[in-house]
Enzyme design. Structure first.
Site, PDB file in Angstrom:
ATOM      1  N   LYS A 210       0.833  -1.209   0.000  1.00 15.32           N
ATOM      2  CA  LYS A 210       0.000   0.000   0.000  1.00 15.32           C
ATOM      3  C   LYS A 210       0.870   1.264   0.000  1.00 15.32           C
ATOM      4  O   LYS A 210       0.673   2.154  -0.816  1.00 15.32           O
ATOM      5  CB  LYS A 210      -0.940   0.022   1.216  1.00 15.32           C
TER       6      LYS A 210
ATOM      7  N   ARG B 264      -9.676   0.656   8.508  1.00 15.78           N
ATOM      8  CA  ARG B 264      -9.302  -0.706   8.889  1.00 15.78           C
ATOM      9  C   ARG B 264     -10.404  -1.391   9.693  1.00 15.78           C
ATOM     10  O   ARG B 264     -10.234  -2.552  10.082  1.00 15.78           O
ATOM     11  CB  ARG B 264      -8.030  -0.666   9.733  1.00 15.78           C
TER      12      ARG B 264
ATOM     13  N   ARG C  75      11.900  -0.668  11.710  1.00 13.45           N
ATOM     14  CA  ARG C  75      10.556  -0.593  12.298  1.00 13.45           C
ATOM     15  C   ARG C  75      10.356  -1.748  13.275  1.00 13.45           C
ATOM     16  O   ARG C  75      10.446  -2.910  12.892  1.00 13.45           O
ATOM     17  CB  ARG C  75       9.497  -0.650  11.187  1.00 13.45           C
TER      18      ARG C  75
HETATM   19  P1  B4P Z   1       4.019  -1.892   2.187  1.00  9.55           P
HETATM   20  O1  B4P Z   1       3.131  -3.044   1.874  1.00  9.55           O
HETATM   21  O2  B4P Z   1       4.049  -0.764   1.260  1.00  9.55           O
HETATM   22  O3  B4P Z   1       3.597  -1.539   3.633  1.00  9.55           O
HETATM   23  P2  B4P Z   1       2.134  -1.214   4.150  1.00  9.55           P
HETATM   24  O4  B4P Z   1       1.133  -2.213   3.648  1.00  9.55           O
HETATM   25  O5  B4P Z   1       1.882   0.200   3.794  1.00  9.55           O
HETATM   26  O6  B4P Z   1       2.393  -1.371   5.669  1.00  9.55           O
HETATM   27  P3  B4P Z   1       1.588  -1.755   6.970  1.00  9.55           P
HETATM   28  O7  B4P Z   1       0.175  -2.148   6.688  1.00  9.55           O
HETATM   29  O8  B4P Z   1       2.455  -2.740   7.676  1.00  9.55           O
HETATM   30  O9  B4P Z   1       1.696  -0.493   7.859  1.00  9.55           O
HETATM   31  P4  B4P Z   1       0.796   0.712   8.349  1.00  9.55           P
HETATM   32  O10 B4P Z   1       1.782   1.773   8.414  1.00  9.55           O
HETATM   33  O11 B4P Z   1      -0.434   0.932   7.533  1.00  9.55           O
HETATM   34  O12 B4P Z   1       5.470  -2.427   2.279  1.00  9.55           O
HETATM   35  C1  B4P Z   1       5.836  -3.653   2.855  1.00  9.55           C
HETATM   36  C2  B4P Z   1       7.160  -4.121   2.303  1.00  9.55           C
HETATM   37  O13 B4P Z   1       6.928  -4.825   1.074  1.00  9.55           O
HETATM   38  C3  B4P Z   1       8.150  -3.010   1.966  1.00  9.55           C
HETATM   39  O14 B4P Z   1       9.399  -3.367   2.447  1.00  9.55           O
HETATM   40  C4  B4P Z   1       8.144  -2.942   0.439  1.00  9.55           C
HETATM   41  O15 B4P Z   1       9.393  -2.574  -0.094  1.00  9.55           O
HETATM   42  C5  B4P Z   1       7.803  -4.367   0.063  1.00  9.55           C
HETATM   43  N1  B4P Z   1       7.075  -4.464  -1.201  1.00  9.55           N
HETATM   44  C6  B4P Z   1       6.073  -3.658  -1.622  1.00  9.55           C
HETATM   45  N2  B4P Z   1       5.640  -4.048  -2.849  1.00  9.55           N
HETATM   46  C7  B4P Z   1       6.377  -5.162  -3.187  1.00  9.55           C
HETATM   47  C8  B4P Z   1       6.397  -6.028  -4.327  1.00  9.55           C
HETATM   48  N3  B4P Z   1       5.569  -5.853  -5.378  1.00  9.55           N
HETATM   49  N4  B4P Z   1       7.263  -7.061  -4.327  1.00  9.55           N
HETATM   50  C9  B4P Z   1       8.118  -7.253  -3.289  1.00  9.55           C
HETATM   51  N5  B4P Z   1       8.159  -6.453  -2.193  1.00  9.55           N
HETATM   52  C10 B4P Z   1       7.303  -5.418  -2.136  1.00  9.55           C
HETATM   53  O16 B4P Z   1       0.303   0.254   9.811  1.00  9.55           O
HETATM   54  C11 B4P Z   1       1.182   0.029  10.901  1.00  9.55           C
HETATM   55  C12 B4P Z   1       0.394  -0.058  12.221  1.00  9.55           C
HETATM   56  O17 B4P Z   1      -0.251   1.211  12.512  1.00  9.55           O
HETATM   57  C13 B4P Z   1      -0.777  -1.057  12.271  1.00  9.55           C
HETATM   58  O18 B4P Z   1      -0.329  -2.378  12.592  1.00  9.55           O
HETATM   59  C14 B4P Z   1      -1.676  -0.432  13.373  1.00  9.55           C
HETATM   60  O19 B4P Z   1      -1.200  -0.731  14.670  1.00  9.55           O
HETATM   61  C15 B4P Z   1      -1.525   1.063  13.161  1.00  9.55           C
HETATM   62  N6  B4P Z   1      -2.583   1.624  12.277  1.00  9.55           N
HETATM   63  C16 B4P Z   1      -2.378   2.188  11.055  1.00  9.55           C
HETATM   64  N7  B4P Z   1      -3.551   2.585  10.504  1.00  9.55           N
HETATM   65  C17 B4P Z   1      -4.527   2.254  11.407  1.00  9.55           C
HETATM   66  C18 B4P Z   1      -5.948   2.381  11.392  1.00  9.55           C
HETATM   67  N8  B4P Z   1      -6.601   2.913  10.361  1.00  9.55           N
HETATM   68  N9  B4P Z   1      -6.646   1.924  12.475  1.00  9.55           N
HETATM   69  C19 B4P Z   1      -6.007   1.395  13.518  1.00  9.55           C
HETATM   70  N10 B4P Z   1      -4.668   1.240  13.587  1.00  9.55           N
HETATM   71  C20 B4P Z   1      -3.919   1.664  12.554  1.00  9.55           C
END
Ligand code: B4P
Length: 191
Positions: free
Chosen positions: A14, A89, A134
């Site tokens: 994302k 979420r 992280r």
């Molecule tokens: P991404 O996949 O981009 O990470 P994300 O989904 O945005 O992260 P996440 O859901 O963990 O975190 P968030 O900050 O929202 O990247 C993951 C990895 O994959 C990277 O290293 C990237 O390089 C790699 N990658 C991407 N695409 C790829 C591909 N095609 N091939 C190979 N590798 C690839 O949330 C963190 C925490 O915040 C939650 O656990 C929660 O506690 C809190 N939180 C956030 N929003 C909330 C909400 N709305 N309500 C309640 N709690 C919330």
């Protein structure tokens, strides 16, 4: 306005795809995870509260998340639209987002849902734990808890948008550019 919900499990891509989409479509990026990490970095009270939940891989309570998103929307008047990344979420957050959009005379146009198998998600997150430092990405048990929370509390959000005819599943394994093209093809139907 063009308002998009970018949905998917932790590690689905994302954040990665949002960076590319905001540049292409000139949208404002609202990542609740990034906003919490900013608060944590600045040592605010909101950040201290959020950190307790994030460190365990649990969701931050809805009222905190919704208030923070409302503030962010209000602080970016005149934008061409928003990409909501990692929000909503829960069903309560999805309902609150609809109300916030309505209050601003607009609506969510589409949900793009990245689909990635669990083994791949765990691999990506552990890898990011090494490269980014992280803490929520460094422990496999905590990552599995995040995936469990996602399956239980967050997947119903996809049904919520499906019922509105807005759900678009996109396969999230492959090159970043290939996935970006598939996301762009769906968005282009809405502009
Ligand atoms: P991404 O996949 O981009 O990470 P994300 O989904 O945005 O992260 P996440 O859901 O963990 O975190 P968030 O900050 O929202 O990247 C993951 C990895 O994959 C990277 O290293 C990237 O390089 C790699 N990658 C991407 N695409 C790829 C591909 N095609 N091939 C190979 N590798 C690839 O949330 C963190 C925490 O915040 C939650 O656990 C929660 O506690 C809190 N939180 C956030 N929003 C909330 C909400 N709305 N309500 C309640 N709690 C919330």
């Amino acid at each position: 306005m063009l308002n998009i919900v970018l949905f998917g499990p932790p590690g689905a891509g994302k954040g990665t795809q949002s960076e590319k989409l905001i540049n292409k479509y000139n949208l404002t990026h609202i990542s609740t995870g990034d906003l919490f990490r900013k608060h944590i970095g600045e040592g605010t009270e909101l950040g201290r509260t959020a950190q307790k939940f994030m460190d365990e891989g649990n969701l931050v309570p809805d009222e905190i998340v919704i208030g923070m998103v409302d503030d962010k929307i209000l602080s970016t008047p005149g934008t061409a639209g928003f990409i909501f990344d990692g929000f909503p979420r829960t069903i309560a957050q999805a309902e609150a987002l609809d109300a916030l959009m309505q209050k601003n005379g607009t609506q969510i146009d589409t949900m793009l849902a990245l689909e990635v198998p669990e083994e791949e998600l765990i691999k990506r997150l552990l890898n990011r734990g090494i490269t980014s430092g992280r803490t929520d990405d460094q422990d496999e048990a905590k990552i599995k808890n995040r995936l469990g929370v996602y399956n239980k509390e967050t997947t119903p959000v996809a049904n919520y948008y499906n019922n509105q005819g807005k759900l678009n599943p996109i396969y999230g394994v492959g090159s970043i550019d290939e996935i970006f093209n598939n996301l762009s093809n769906v968005i282009d139907k809405h502009i």
